[in-house]
Design a protein around this motif. Sequence first.
Motif, PDB file in Angstrom:
ATOM      1  N   TRP A 257     -33.837  19.559  52.302  1.00  0.00           N
ATOM      2  CA  TRP A 257     -32.607  19.844  53.034  1.00  0.00           C
ATOM      3  C   TRP A 257     -31.433  19.057  52.424  1.00  0.00           C
ATOM      4  O   TRP A 257     -30.341  19.595  52.244  1.00  0.00           O
ATOM      5  CB  TRP A 257     -32.760  19.467  54.496  1.00  0.00           C
ATOM      6  CG  TRP A 257     -33.855  20.161  55.229  1.00  0.00           C
ATOM      7  CD1 TRP A 257     -35.178  19.812  55.252  1.00  0.00           C
ATOM      8  CD2 TRP A 257     -33.745  21.327  56.042  1.00  0.00           C
ATOM      9  NE1 TRP A 257     -35.888  20.691  56.036  1.00  0.00           N
ATOM     10  CE2 TRP A 257     -35.034  21.622  56.543  1.00  0.00           C
ATOM     11  CE3 TRP A 257     -32.668  22.143  56.424  1.00  0.00           C
ATOM     12  CZ2 TRP A 257     -35.284  22.692  57.385  1.00  0.00           C
ATOM     13  CZ3 TRP A 257     -32.916  23.204  57.270  1.00  0.00           C
ATOM     14  CH2 TRP A 257     -34.210  23.480  57.737  1.00  0.00           C
ATOM     15  N   SER A 258     -31.676  17.798  52.141  1.00  0.00           N
ATOM     16  CA  SER A 258     -30.592  16.957  51.610  1.00  0.00           C
ATOM     17  C   SER A 258     -30.211  17.366  50.196  1.00  0.00           C
ATOM     18  O   SER A 258     -29.051  17.239  49.800  1.00  0.00           O
ATOM     19  CB  SER A 258     -30.994  15.472  51.644  1.00  0.00           C
ATOM     20  OG  SER A 258     -32.100  15.209  50.805  1.00  0.00           O
ATOM     21  N   GLN A 259     -31.163  17.867  49.428  1.00  0.00           N
ATOM     22  CA  GLN A 259     -30.851  18.301  48.067  1.00  0.00           C
ATOM     23  C   GLN A 259     -29.907  19.494  48.077  1.00  0.00           C
ATOM     24  O   GLN A 259     -28.977  19.570  47.275  1.00  0.00           O
ATOM     25  CB  GLN A 259     -32.147  18.649  47.325  1.00  0.00           C
ATOM     26  CG  GLN A 259     -33.016  17.442  47.023  1.00  0.00           C
ATOM     27  CD  GLN A 259     -34.366  17.828  46.444  1.00  0.00           C
ATOM     28  OE1 GLN A 259     -34.793  18.975  46.538  1.00  0.00           O
ATOM     29  NE2 GLN A 259     -35.045  16.859  45.864  1.00  0.00           N
ATOM     30  N   VAL A 260     -30.151  20.427  48.991  1.00  0.00           N
ATOM     31  CA  VAL A 260     -29.273  21.592  49.108  1.00  0.00           C
ATOM     32  C   VAL A 260     -27.896  21.162  49.610  1.00  0.00           C
ATOM     33  O   VAL A 260     -26.858  21.559  49.065  1.00  0.00           O
ATOM     34  CB  VAL A 260     -29.895  22.637  50.054  1.00  0.00           C
ATOM     35  CG1 VAL A 260     -28.906  23.754  50.347  1.00  0.00           C
ATOM     36  CG2 VAL A 260     -31.177  23.200  49.451  1.00  0.00           C
ATOM     37  N   ALA A 261     -27.876  20.352  50.669  1.00  0.00           N
ATOM     38  CA  ALA A 261     -26.607  19.916  51.249  1.00  0.00           C
ATOM     39  C   ALA A 261     -25.796  19.079  50.274  1.00  0.00           C
ATOM     40  O   ALA A 261     -24.561  19.154  50.249  1.00  0.00           O
ATOM     41  CB  ALA A 261     -26.869  19.127  52.529  1.00  0.00           C
ATOM     42  N   ALA A 262     -26.475  18.266  49.458  1.00  0.00           N
ATOM     43  CA  ALA A 262     -25.776  17.348  48.561  1.00  0.00           C
ATOM     44  C   ALA A 262     -24.877  18.086  47.578  1.00  0.00           C
ATOM     45  O   ALA A 262     -23.772  17.626  47.264  1.00  0.00           O
ATOM     46  CB  ALA A 262     -26.785  16.479  47.813  1.00  0.00           C
ATOM     47  N   ARG A 263     -25.331  19.219  47.078  1.00  0.00           N
ATOM     48  CA  ARG A 263     -24.514  19.972  46.117  1.00  0.00           C
ATOM     49  C   ARG A 263     -23.236  20.485  46.770  1.00  0.00           C
ATOM     50  O   ARG A 263     -22.152  20.424  46.181  1.00  0.00           O
ATOM     51  CB  ARG A 263     -25.326  21.128  45.526  1.00  0.00           C
ATOM     52  CG  ARG A 263     -26.457  20.666  44.616  1.00  0.00           C
ATOM     53  CD  ARG A 263     -27.078  21.816  43.846  1.00  0.00           C
ATOM     54  NE  ARG A 263     -28.126  21.348  42.968  1.00  0.00           N
ATOM     55  CZ  ARG A 263     -27.915  20.836  41.752  1.00  0.00           C
ATOM     56  NH1 ARG A 263     -26.681  20.727  41.302  1.00  0.00           N
ATOM     57  NH2 ARG A 263     -28.919  20.431  41.009  1.00  0.00           N
ATOM     58  N   SER A 264     -23.367  20.998  47.987  1.00  0.00           N
ATOM     59  CA  SER A 264     -22.183  21.483  48.699  1.00  0.00           C
ATOM     60  C   SER A 264     -21.238  20.337  49.017  1.00  0.00           C
ATOM     61  O   SER A 264     -20.015  20.463  48.890  1.00  0.00           O
ATOM     62  CB  SER A 264     -22.598  22.190  49.991  1.00  0.00           C
ATOM     63  OG  SER A 264     -23.349  23.339  49.728  1.00  0.00           O
ATOM     64  N   LEU A 265     -21.797  19.214  49.441  1.00  0.00           N
ATOM     65  CA  LEU A 265     -20.978  18.061  49.784  1.00  0.00           C
ATOM     66  C   LEU A 265     -20.247  17.522  48.567  1.00  0.00           C
ATOM     67  O   LEU A 265     -19.050  17.197  48.638  1.00  0.00           O
ATOM     68  CB  LEU A 265     -21.855  16.971  50.403  1.00  0.00           C
ATOM     69  CG  LEU A 265     -21.161  15.662  50.774  1.00  0.00           C
ATOM     70  CD1 LEU A 265     -20.046  15.892  51.797  1.00  0.00           C
ATOM     71  CD2 LEU A 265     -22.175  14.646  51.310  1.00  0.00           C
ATOM     72  N   ALA A 266     -20.936  17.419  47.451  1.00  0.00           N
ATOM     73  CA  ALA A 266     -20.303  16.910  46.238  1.00  0.00           C
ATOM     74  C   ALA A 266     -19.131  17.793  45.824  1.00  0.00           C
ATOM     75  O   ALA A 266     -18.041  17.301  45.482  1.00  0.00           O
ATOM     76  CB  ALA A 266     -21.329  16.815  45.104  1.00  0.00           C
ATOM     77  N   ALA A 267     -19.325  19.108  45.865  1.00  0.00           N
ATOM     78  CA  ALA A 267     -18.237  20.026  45.514  1.00  0.00           C
ATOM     79  C   ALA A 267     -17.076  19.879  46.485  1.00  0.00           C
ATOM     80  O   ALA A 267     -15.903  19.922  46.076  1.00  0.00           O
ATOM     81  CB  ALA A 267     -18.752  21.462  45.514  1.00  0.00           C
TER      82      ALA A 267
END
Length: 441
Positions: A257-267
Amino acid sequence: MALVYVAGLIRGEAEAEPLHAVPVLAAEPDAELAALRAAAPVDGDDPADALDAALAEPEAADLLAAAVPDAGTGELGAALADLHDAGALLDPVEVGGFFAGLGEERTAWLAVLYPTVIARMPGAPFDARIAANRIVLEAAATASTAHDGPERPWTEERPVRADLAQLVGSDREFVYLDPYGNGGTGSWIEVVGDLGTASEVAVLVPGGSAMIDSENFNLYRQRAESFVAAGGGELAVLVWAEAPSPSGWIEEAWASWSQVAARSLAAFTFDLRAQLGGGVGVTLVGHSYGGAVVGTAETLDLAVDRVLHIASAGMGSGVYGPEDYTEPCRDRYSITAPGDPISYVQGMPYVPLLGHGADPDEFPGVRSLATGSLSDAPDAVDDYGVSLAERGLSGKTVEGVHSHSEIFYPESDAWNNILKVMLGGAPALADAQPEANPDCP
């Protein structure tokens, strides 16, 4: 479970797709925009009037929310359709440049004409996205009363979805709102405070069960409001819950879950930085599972000045030292109260896709904050606004099972230290500190 585990491994190792090129308009789009306005189901001499008309007429809001750009209308329609089709594969900074070229008024019209498209487009101006999301919300609320179902003799009409009904007509501002995201429970990014005047901005990533239909939706807003009110106009907070969120200890144990969210958050941090401009400090804050999202995002490129872990699950999937981050020497803070149950999962040994990396309170170079005590002022309240005196908690040491939430109680020592970090100040540190990072000044 085995299939989920293998799928997560594959997803975690997959390379990111290349970003989609942002189109450039060769001609002024005024004639095309005028034709689009004439065909729209609302009238208005300016975008604000048209927006008000859409919000006053549910059928119009529904039609607008369903509208998608069409290359057949001209160059502008083709460009918007291209951006819409690209989805998340866009550089928000380049998209921002596209809308800057259009200008504020044209962009405001597009927010009314294609609200669902503009509302979810990374890089589109926040003001336009906030306006567009008002129409998206109105349409979703109306649609929730119209779903087919069995006859119900006790009522003639299905009520508006409760989590949306509380928002219709409110002054809450969303730069992202998907009522149907996160498995139908909703996802969002909410602005609390004034981004236009704030000198410091915090992005607060909630813990698990970050869903519009859960109590966390309003709880994290209330927490953000307490910090903004104390910031005296210097601070704005964005509650970031754009990605799917785990719910419960079993789901929250998984790192996928955090791996998917991390990409969106970083962008999103680059989108935010571009819209804020220079001179505004940005703090990335993660609470509980949100700390794992923030930590994993730090393995990617970020546009933030400092990071704060609040009772965090860990420093990120597979992160066990500063060298695992793209910026090992970024300012980092952590605060966890003694006896917080989160300590049982912090720093678990590495197992692919399980656990969330190193213990934030022992990570080299992190400054660990003091948690202290709750306020003993007569008017002190918890994060729901309930009197601490009535609860028998005035002046209590922040520790134990309930400290996971008590850390947010306004005017407590912990809350004051969190606020100081958000404002770029000097918080009080805990007696015991992690070892310094020898590679950083």
